[in-house]
Design a protein around this motif. Sequence first.
Motif, PDB file in Angstrom:
ATOM      1  N   GLY A 192     -40.276  -4.248  -2.651  1.00 50.87           N
ATOM      2  CA  GLY A 192     -40.693  -5.535  -2.094  1.00 50.87           C
ATOM      3  C   GLY A 192     -39.639  -6.295  -1.330  1.00 50.87           C
ATOM      4  N   THR A 193     -38.468  -5.696  -1.126  1.00 52.63           N
ATOM      5  CA  THR A 193     -37.413  -6.366  -0.368  1.00 52.63           C
ATOM      6  C   THR A 193     -37.828  -6.555   1.094  1.00 52.63           C
ATOM      7  N   VAL A 194     -37.496  -7.721   1.658  1.00 54.88           N
ATOM      8  CA  VAL A 194     -37.799  -8.021   3.066  1.00 54.88           C
ATOM      9  C   VAL A 194     -36.510  -8.435   3.767  1.00 54.88           C
ATOM     10  N   LEU A 195     -36.293  -7.895   4.959  1.00 58.56           N
ATOM     11  CA  LEU A 195     -35.105  -8.194   5.758  1.00 58.56           C
ATOM     12  C   LEU A 195     -35.281  -9.514   6.496  1.00 58.56           C
ATOM     13  N   VAL A 196     -34.303 -10.417   6.348  1.00 57.78           N
ATOM     14  CA  VAL A 196     -34.331 -11.705   7.047  1.00 57.78           C
ATOM     15  C   VAL A 196     -32.956 -11.969   7.647  1.00 57.78           C
ATOM     16  N   PRO A 197     -32.892 -12.709   8.745  1.00 59.87           N
ATOM     17  CA  PRO A 197     -31.590 -13.058   9.315  1.00 59.87           C
ATOM     18  C   PRO A 197     -30.921 -14.172   8.518  1.00 59.87           C
ATOM     19  N   ASN A 198     -29.630 -14.192   8.554  1.00 57.66           N
ATOM     20  CA  ASN A 198     -28.873 -15.238   7.874  1.00 57.66           C
ATOM     21  C   ASN A 198     -28.771 -16.449   8.803  1.00 57.66           C
ATOM     22  N   ALA A 199     -29.813 -17.258   8.796  1.00 55.63           N
ATOM     23  CA  ALA A 199     -29.874 -18.425   9.688  1.00 55.63           C
ATOM     24  C   ALA A 199     -30.615 -19.566   8.993  1.00 55.63           C
ATOM     25  N   PRO A 200     -30.177 -19.979   7.812  1.00 52.51           N
ATOM     26  CA  PRO A 200     -30.958 -20.940   7.018  1.00 52.51           C
ATOM     27  C   PRO A 200     -31.171 -22.288   7.681  1.00 52.51           C
ATOM     28  N   SER A 201     -30.203 -22.741   8.480  1.00 54.27           N
ATOM     29  CA  SER A 201     -30.329 -24.075   9.072  1.00 54.27           C
ATOM     30  C   SER A 201     -30.936 -24.071  10.471  1.00 54.27           C
ATOM     31  N   GLU A 256     -35.983   1.580   7.373  1.00 50.78           N
ATOM     32  CA  GLU A 256     -34.741   2.255   7.714  1.00 50.78           C
ATOM     33  C   GLU A 256     -33.540   1.300   7.704  1.00 50.78           C
ATOM     34  N   LEU A 257     -33.755   0.058   8.044  1.00 46.79           N
ATOM     35  CA  LEU A 257     -32.661  -0.900   8.138  1.00 46.79           C
ATOM     36  C   LEU A 257     -32.178  -1.399   6.776  1.00 46.79           C
ATOM     37  N   ILE A 258     -33.101  -1.634   5.848  1.00 47.74           N
ATOM     38  CA  ILE A 258     -32.725  -2.244   4.565  1.00 47.74           C
ATOM     39  C   ILE A 258     -31.673  -1.414   3.811  1.00 47.74           C
ATOM     40  N   PRO A 259     -31.799  -0.101   3.686  1.00 50.50           N
ATOM     41  CA  PRO A 259     -30.742   0.664   2.998  1.00 50.50           C
ATOM     42  C   PRO A 259     -29.404   0.622   3.740  1.00 50.50           C
ATOM     43  N   GLU A 260     -29.444   0.514   5.070  1.00 46.68           N
ATOM     44  CA  GLU A 260     -28.219   0.432   5.855  1.00 46.68           C
ATOM     45  C   GLU A 260     -27.426  -0.839   5.542  1.00 46.68           C
ATOM     46  N   LEU A 261     -28.148  -1.911   5.184  1.00 48.02           N
ATOM     47  CA  LEU A 261     -27.497  -3.173   4.894  1.00 48.02           C
ATOM     48  C   LEU A 261     -26.693  -3.105   3.606  1.00 48.02           C
ATOM     49  N   GLY A 262     -27.118  -2.208   2.719  1.00 44.72           N
ATOM     50  CA  GLY A 262     -26.400  -2.054   1.451  1.00 44.72           C
ATOM     51  C   GLY A 262     -26.737  -3.161   0.485  1.00 44.72           C
ATOM     52  N   LEU A 307     -38.773 -15.689  15.605  1.00 50.04           N
ATOM     53  CA  LEU A 307     -38.308 -17.068  15.455  1.00 50.04           C
ATOM     54  C   LEU A 307     -36.797 -17.174  15.311  1.00 50.04           C
ATOM     55  N   TRP A 308     -36.106 -16.052  15.132  1.00 53.80           N
ATOM     56  CA  TRP A 308     -34.654 -16.077  14.953  1.00 53.80           C
ATOM     57  C   TRP A 308     -33.955 -16.233  16.304  1.00 53.80           C
ATOM     58  N   LEU A 309     -32.998 -17.180  16.362  1.00 51.31           N
ATOM     59  CA  LEU A 309     -32.139 -17.377  17.522  1.00 51.31           C
ATOM     60  C   LEU A 309     -30.715 -17.560  17.017  1.00 51.31           C
ATOM     61  N   SER A 310     -29.787 -16.799  17.547  1.00 53.80           N
ATOM     62  CA  SER A 310     -28.404 -16.908  17.075  1.00 53.80           C
ATOM     63  C   SER A 310     -27.529 -17.771  17.981  1.00 53.80           C
ATOM     64  N   ASP A 311     -27.948 -17.979  19.224  1.00 55.35           N
ATOM     65  CA  ASP A 311     -27.153 -18.731  20.187  1.00 55.35           C
ATOM     66  C   ASP A 311     -27.397 -20.224  20.011  1.00 55.35           C
ATOM     67  N   PRO A 312     -26.367 -21.008  19.664  1.00 55.32           N
ATOM     68  CA  PRO A 312     -26.556 -22.462  19.488  1.00 55.32           C
ATOM     69  C   PRO A 312     -27.086 -23.155  20.730  1.00 55.32           C
ATOM     70  N   GLU A 367     -24.337 -10.523  13.726  1.00 53.75           N
ATOM     71  CA  GLU A 367     -23.551  -9.402  14.259  1.00 53.75           C
ATOM     72  C   GLU A 367     -24.119  -8.069  13.782  1.00 53.75           C
ATOM     73  N   TRP A 368     -24.467  -7.991  12.506  1.00 50.75           N
ATOM     74  CA  TRP A 368     -25.012  -6.751  11.950  1.00 50.75           C
ATOM     75  C   TRP A 368     -26.353  -6.430  12.594  1.00 50.75           C
ATOM     76  N   LEU A 369     -27.205  -7.430  12.747  1.00 50.47           N
ATOM     77  CA  LEU A 369     -28.531  -7.210  13.335  1.00 50.47           C
ATOM     78  C   LEU A 369     -28.416  -6.739  14.781  1.00 50.47           C
ATOM     79  N   HIS A 370     -27.556  -7.381  15.545  1.00 49.62           N
ATOM     80  CA  HIS A 370     -27.374  -6.969  16.934  1.00 49.62           C
ATOM     81  C   HIS A 370     -26.829  -5.548  17.020  1.00 49.62           C
ATOM     82  N   ARG A 371     -25.904  -5.227  16.132  1.00 53.91           N
ATOM     83  CA  ARG A 371     -25.318  -3.886  16.137  1.00 53.91           C
ATOM     84  C   ARG A 371     -26.349  -2.812  15.827  1.00 53.91           C
TER      85      ARG A 371
END
Length: 331
Positions: A180-189, A325-331, A266-271, A248-252
Motif C-alpha cells: 500500500g505504499t504510495v510515492l509522493v514528492p517532498n513538497a509539504p508547503s 518500479e520507483l518505490i524500491p529504488e527509493l529505498g 500538482l507538484w512544482l519544484s521551482d519557487p 532531485e531524486w525524482l528528476h534523476r
Amino acid sequence: MKLLVLGGTAWLGHEVARQAVGRGHQVTCVTRGLSGPIPDGASHIQSDRDADHGLEAVSAVHWDAVLDVSRQPGHVKRAVRDLRSADYYVFVSSVSVYANHGPLGQDEDAPLLPPLESEVMETMETYGEAKAACEKAVLEGLGAERCMIARVGLIGGPGDIFGRTGYWPMRFANPSVEDGTVLVPNAPSLPVQVIDVRDLAAWLVQNCEGQLSGVYNATGEKHSFAEHIAAAREVAGHQGQLAVADAEWLHRHGVQEWAGPKSLPLWLSDPEWQGMNARSNMRAKGAGLVLRPLEETLRDTLEWEESTGIEKPRRAGLTKNEEAELIPELG
C-alpha cells in the motif's frame, strides 16, 4: 434568460450549460461537435469558429448573455464583432495571463503578460499571452461594464479528463504495490488551489443572470500540498505508508512535474511557479463565489475515476508499473 455558450460539450462548458438548463434558462451551444453531446434540454448549433463567419447562425439573435471559453484570439475577436448586440459577455480566462507566478497571494491587479499578436495560438507555450489577447479583445470591443473576465485556476472535480485532481485519490485507493505504499514528492508547503468545476459553473451562471462586471480570479481555496495529500488519503481510506522523494531524486529518475506522462500531478519544484496556485480569490468570493470543501471534490472525483475505469489512459500521473518500479529504488 437566453444564454449562448460558445462551447458546451467539453468539461466546463458542458457543466455551465447543464446548470443553466437546470435553472430554467434557454441555452444554445455552438460547437464543432467533436467533444461529445450537449446537455439534455440545450439546443445545439454545429459550427467551426476558425471560419470568419462561423457564428453567422447565431449573430442575428439577441442574447441576454454569452459565455466564451476559447483560447484563440481570432475566435474571440470575431465573436465580439458578431455578437455585439448581446447584453452581457463572460470570458473564461486563466491565471496564466499573469506575468509573474512566483509571489503568493497576488490579486487581479498584478501585471499581465503581453497579449499575443497573432490571432492563432500555435502551441501551449503562448497560452497565457493568447488568453491575455482574448481578454483585451473583449474589454476593448464591448466595454468593461458589459462583460466579466473570470481568470480561472486549476479546475477539479468529476470529469477531470486531465487527471490532475483525480490521480491522488485514485492512487491512494488503488496502490501500485502490495503493502500500500504510495510515492509522493517532498513538497509539504507547496501551495495547491483547486476549484470544483461545479462551483465554478454555478458562479458563472449566477453572474450571467445578474450581469456582474469586472475581472476576478476564479480560484479555489489555497491548501498546502501536505493538506491536499492528507485529504486524498482520507477520502480513499488509505492506510499504507508514504514513500517521500526529494525533487532531485525524482528528476534523476525521469519523473515530471505537474502533469503529463510519468508525472506526479500538482507538484512544482521551482519557487518561481509556486504562486500560480496561491492567487487571491477574495474578490470573487465577495462577488458570490461559493466553494465546497476539498474533501468533497476529491471524494466525488474518486467516484468518477472508478466509474470510468482506473486503468484508462491518463494525461497525468504515474502508471502502476512506473510507480511499482520507483518505490524500491527509493529505498
